[in-house]
Design an enzyme around this catalytic site. Structure first.
Site, PDB file in Angstrom:
ATOM      1  N   ALA A 273       4.730   5.494 -10.243  1.00  0.00           N
ATOM      2  CA  ALA A 273       5.093   4.463  -9.273  1.00  0.00           C
ATOM      3  C   ALA A 273       3.851   3.823  -8.669  1.00  0.00           C
ATOM      4  O   ALA A 273       3.768   2.595  -8.546  1.00  0.00           O
ATOM      5  CB  ALA A 273       5.963   5.072  -8.179  1.00  0.00           C
ATOM      6  N   TYR A 274       2.892   4.635  -8.297  1.00  0.00           N
ATOM      7  CA  TYR A 274       1.665   4.118  -7.689  1.00  0.00           C
ATOM      8  C   TYR A 274       0.906   3.226  -8.670  1.00  0.00           C
ATOM      9  O   TYR A 274       0.488   2.116  -8.325  1.00  0.00           O
ATOM     10  CB  TYR A 274       0.798   5.291  -7.251  1.00  0.00           C
ATOM     11  CG  TYR A 274      -0.507   4.899  -6.595  1.00  0.00           C
ATOM     12  CD1 TYR A 274      -0.522   4.256  -5.366  1.00  0.00           C
ATOM     13  CD2 TYR A 274      -1.722   5.190  -7.203  1.00  0.00           C
ATOM     14  CE1 TYR A 274      -1.717   3.903  -4.753  1.00  0.00           C
ATOM     15  CE2 TYR A 274      -2.924   4.842  -6.601  1.00  0.00           C
ATOM     16  CZ  TYR A 274      -2.917   4.195  -5.375  1.00  0.00           C
ATOM     17  OH  TYR A 274      -4.106   3.851  -4.779  1.00  0.00           O
ATOM     18  N   SER A 275       0.747   3.689  -9.906  1.00  0.00           N
ATOM     19  CA  SER A 275       0.025   2.901 -10.905  1.00  0.00           C
ATOM     20  C   SER A 275       0.746   1.594 -11.214  1.00  0.00           C
ATOM     21  O   SER A 275       0.106   0.547 -11.400  1.00  0.00           O
ATOM     22  CB  SER A 275      -0.145   3.708 -12.191  1.00  0.00           C
ATOM     23  OG  SER A 275      -0.986   4.815 -11.983  1.00  0.00           O
TER      24      SER A 275
ATOM     25  N   SER B  73       2.578  -0.119  -9.179  1.00  0.00           N
ATOM     26  CA  SER B  73       2.356  -1.045  -8.071  1.00  0.00           C
ATOM     27  C   SER B  73       0.960  -1.652  -8.140  1.00  0.00           C
ATOM     28  O   SER B  73       0.762  -2.838  -7.847  1.00  0.00           O
ATOM     29  CB  SER B  73       2.563  -0.342  -6.727  1.00  0.00           C
ATOM     30  OG  SER B  73       1.501   0.542  -6.409  1.00  0.00           O
ATOM     31  N   LYS B  74      -0.021  -0.858  -8.546  1.00  0.00           N
ATOM     32  CA  LYS B  74      -1.392  -1.371  -8.616  1.00  0.00           C
ATOM     33  C   LYS B  74      -1.599  -2.252  -9.851  1.00  0.00           C
ATOM     34  O   LYS B  74      -2.446  -3.145  -9.841  1.00  0.00           O
ATOM     35  CB  LYS B  74      -2.381  -0.207  -8.602  1.00  0.00           C
ATOM     36  CG  LYS B  74      -2.414   0.531  -7.274  1.00  0.00           C
ATOM     37  CD  LYS B  74      -2.808  -0.382  -6.116  1.00  0.00           C
ATOM     38  CE  LYS B  74      -3.035   0.352  -4.831  1.00  0.00           C
ATOM     39  NZ  LYS B  74      -3.517  -0.520  -3.736  1.00  0.00           N
TER      40      LYS B  74
END
Length: 245
Positions: free
Chosen positions: A152-154, A156-157
């Protein structure tokens, strides 16, 4: 300080990489708007540190995903210092979980800050930054490293990288650069939270330099991109990770 200093807006300026960027830019003579979400005491400490060294800074609270509050950061820069030359969007949110187990409510919260928040700040920056200035967003080297648990974090980035490169091209003719900085494992509270010593040691051993990055390492990259020396770098994702990739 010059009578009319260059002016920087730094989101996430109360802690971690953002806090270090505030100090570093102030040392270069910038007047700084220290954007923060909730840590008023830390933001005020950052301001006191700058002013004690003879610089100029003001703390402004803002939820970067709220359009009016994002605009308020730029309004403060204009009313206090006369304009905006550099924007460092360091505010961000991290949540780690395997994709199969991810709580979609956490996904929504993460995307609200990391994607909507970046769009809101980028919109204001595109409208307000003066010629000769720069806009700096934050991605992560994990977009390329593809560590399990970072889905999820990757993702978003990855969105941040896409909008950054497109914005650089949309600002053709404005003499404003737009770049993303993509740190590797960096010793911030956001990174260290929830990781045991073994995990931290394993990540620290990955770069050929065999250590974690520090907020100061990343702030030096920010300062370079914000300086005249870095103005020929535009529309790039700058990986600051000690050589992991």
């Amino acid at each position: 300080m010059p009578a009319h200093p260059r002016v920087a807006v730094v989101t996430g300026g109360s802690r971690g990489i953002g806090r270090q960027a505030v100090s570093r830019l102030a040392a270069d003579g910038f007047a700084v708007v220290v954007g923060y979400a909730g840590a008023r005491d830390l933001a005020e400490e950052a301001v006191k540190e700058v002013t004690a060294a003879g610089g100029r800074a003001v703390a402004v609270q803002a939820d970067v995903a709220e359009e009016r509050e994002a605009a308020g950061l730029f309004a403060a820069a204009e009313s206090e210092y006369g304009g905006v030359d550099v924007v460092v969007h360091a505010a961000g949110r991290m949540h780690l979980a395997p994709i199969a187990d991810l709580d979609l409510a956490e996904l929504d919260a993460l995307y609200r800050t990391n994607i909507r928040g970046t769009f809101a700040i980028a919109q204001q920056a595109a409208r307000k930054v003066r010629p000769g200035g720069t806009i700096i967003t934050f991605s992560t080297s994990v977009v390329g490293l593809a560590f399990p648990g970072y889905g999820a974090y990757s993702a978003s980035k990855g969105a941040v990288e896409a909008l950054t490169l497109i914005l650089a091209r949309e600002l053709r003719g404005r003499d404003v650069t737009v770049n993303a900085v993509a740190p590797g494992p960096t010793a911030t509270g956001l990174f260290l939270d929830g990781k045991d010593e073994e995990t931290v040691a394993r990540l620290a051993a990955q770069p050929p330099l065999e250590r974690l990055g520090t907020p100061a390492d990343i702030a030096e990259v920010v300062a370079f991109l914000a300086s005249p020396a870095g103005h020929w770098i535009n529309g790039q994702v700058v990986h600051a990770n000690g050589g992991i990739i």
